[in-house]
Design a protein around this motif. Sequence first.
Motif, PDB file in Angstrom:
ATOM      1  N   GLN A  38     -30.176 -10.776 -11.241  1.00 27.50           N
ATOM      2  CA  GLN A  38     -28.916 -10.117 -10.937  1.00 27.50           C
ATOM      3  C   GLN A  38     -27.885 -10.581 -11.942  1.00 27.50           C
ATOM      4  O   GLN A  38     -27.598 -11.776 -12.049  1.00 27.50           O
ATOM      5  N   GLY A  41     -23.205 -10.441 -10.685  1.00 30.07           N
ATOM      6  CA  GLY A  41     -23.027 -10.194  -9.263  1.00 30.07           C
ATOM      7  C   GLY A  41     -23.274  -8.778  -8.814  1.00 30.07           C
ATOM      8  O   GLY A  41     -22.897  -8.405  -7.708  1.00 30.07           O
ATOM      9  N   ARG A  42     -23.888  -7.965  -9.633  1.00 30.73           N
ATOM     10  CA  ARG A  42     -24.144  -6.573  -9.271  1.00 30.73           C
ATOM     11  C   ARG A  42     -25.567  -6.201  -9.624  1.00 30.73           C
ATOM     12  O   ARG A  42     -26.127  -6.700 -10.585  1.00 30.73           O
ATOM     13  N   GLY A  43     -26.165  -5.316  -8.869  1.00 30.04           N
ATOM     14  CA  GLY A  43     -27.441  -4.728  -9.255  1.00 30.04           C
ATOM     15  C   GLY A  43     -28.590  -5.709  -9.308  1.00 30.04           C
ATOM     16  O   GLY A  43     -28.506  -6.732  -9.976  1.00 30.04           O
ATOM     17  N   LEU A  44     -29.655  -5.386  -8.611  1.00 34.43           N
ATOM     18  CA  LEU A  44     -30.852  -6.213  -8.589  1.00 34.43           C
ATOM     19  C   LEU A  44     -31.902  -5.562  -9.474  1.00 34.43           C
ATOM     20  O   LEU A  44     -32.312  -4.426  -9.234  1.00 34.43           O
ATOM     21  N   PHE A  88     -28.490 -14.676 -12.343  1.00 34.74           N
ATOM     22  CA  PHE A  88     -28.809 -15.151 -11.008  1.00 34.74           C
ATOM     23  C   PHE A  88     -30.190 -14.626 -10.665  1.00 34.74           C
ATOM     24  O   PHE A  88     -30.406 -13.420 -10.626  1.00 34.74           O
TER      25      PHE A  88
ATOM     26  N   GLN B  37     -24.677  -9.478   0.609  1.00 31.48           N
ATOM     27  CA  GLN B  37     -24.803 -10.676  -0.215  1.00 31.48           C
ATOM     28  C   GLN B  37     -23.458 -11.383  -0.289  1.00 31.48           C
ATOM     29  O   GLN B  37     -22.472 -10.825  -0.771  1.00 31.48           O
ATOM     30  N   ILE B  86     -20.940  -8.290  -1.142  1.00 27.67           N
ATOM     31  CA  ILE B  86     -21.520  -7.105  -1.765  1.00 27.67           C
ATOM     32  C   ILE B  86     -22.553  -6.522  -0.805  1.00 27.67           C
ATOM     33  O   ILE B  86     -23.440  -7.238  -0.322  1.00 27.67           O
ATOM     34  N   PHE B  88     -25.619  -3.867  -0.288  1.00 27.76           N
ATOM     35  CA  PHE B  88     -26.625  -3.104  -1.020  1.00 27.76           C
ATOM     36  C   PHE B  88     -27.409  -2.216  -0.066  1.00 27.76           C
ATOM     37  O   PHE B  88     -27.807  -2.648   1.007  1.00 27.76           O
ATOM     38  N   PHE B 100     -33.054  -0.295  -5.187  1.00 28.73           N
ATOM     39  CA  PHE B 100     -31.757  -0.770  -4.731  1.00 28.73           C
ATOM     40  C   PHE B 100     -30.620   0.042  -5.333  1.00 28.73           C
ATOM     41  O   PHE B 100     -30.671   0.469  -6.494  1.00 28.73           O
ATOM     42  N   GLY B 101     -29.568   0.214  -4.529  1.00 23.95           N
ATOM     43  CA  GLY B 101     -28.326   0.727  -5.071  1.00 23.95           C
ATOM     44  C   GLY B 101     -27.614  -0.359  -5.865  1.00 23.95           C
ATOM     45  O   GLY B 101     -28.005  -1.527  -5.814  1.00 23.95           O
ATOM     46  N   ALA B 102     -26.567   0.027  -6.594  1.00 23.54           N
ATOM     47  CA  ALA B 102     -25.847  -0.926  -7.450  1.00 23.54           C
ATOM     48  C   ALA B 102     -24.906  -1.819  -6.658  1.00 23.54           C
ATOM     49  O   ALA B 102     -24.364  -2.782  -7.202  1.00 23.54           O
ATOM     50  N   GLY B 103     -24.693  -1.513  -5.390  1.00 22.65           N
ATOM     51  CA  GLY B 103     -23.870  -2.369  -4.545  1.00 22.65           C
ATOM     52  C   GLY B 103     -22.448  -1.870  -4.367  1.00 22.65           C
ATOM     53  O   GLY B 103     -21.897  -1.185  -5.233  1.00 22.65           O
ATOM     54  N   ILE B 105     -18.777  -3.595  -3.512  1.00 20.24           N
ATOM     55  CA  ILE B 105     -18.039  -4.847  -3.344  1.00 20.24           C
ATOM     56  C   ILE B 105     -16.925  -4.609  -2.334  1.00 20.24           C
ATOM     57  O   ILE B 105     -16.069  -3.736  -2.526  1.00 20.24           O
TER      58      ILE B 105
END
Lengths: 114, 110
Positions: A38, A41-44, A88, B37, B86, B88, B100-103, B105
Amino acid sequence: SQTIHQWPATLVQPVGSPLSLECTVEGTSNPNLYWYRQAAGRGLQLLFYSVGIGQISSEVPQNLSASRPQDRQFILSSKKLLLSDSGFYLCAWSALDRSKNIQYFGAGTRLSVL
Amino acid sequence: GQQLNQSPQSMFIQEGEDVSMNCTSSSIFNTWLWYKQDPGEGPVLLIALYKAGELTSNGRLTAQFGITRKDSFLNISASIPSDVGIYFCAGQLWGNKLVFGAGTILRVKS
């Protein structure tokens, strides 16, 4: 109950040094195991997944490799780290039953390559 | 390949307000999952959905599996400061990996 452990929690490594991140799962047998990265802090991003001992599938070409020496142990490695390897790293497991493929995540490892 | 569009990308809301976020896909899924998260932690599962049209609640959280199987929604009622993080979405089609989506915040102003 099942638990997943990742270590170390944080790691600072120089460019060109090797890497070894470890993930272990307790309380279940034959789990599917996953390594994600990651960034920011965004997107896995899925890096590797494994359905059994010695069985590794790579999702993206990169400077990293994965191994599964035991049923509940998953290791992420690199021979020579790059700056771009910072991020991460998350390990996850899911049950072998595909009908409910919920993934459960570890607490993550923050890797800084300097 | 399969992709999920999650929106909004970020939200800054007043404490006590309700929150809505959603994910859409061009592909159908058999499972929709919602994770949260916290900073510096791994994602934690909030709600799992397995059937088109299913509506499931977990405390102040409610999620729905869209009837077309191509979308899902998460609502948070009466937001509180600890809702920060965040969120998801993730979709899965039998035996395949999660997408997964990009999240989203979420920031809450107290």
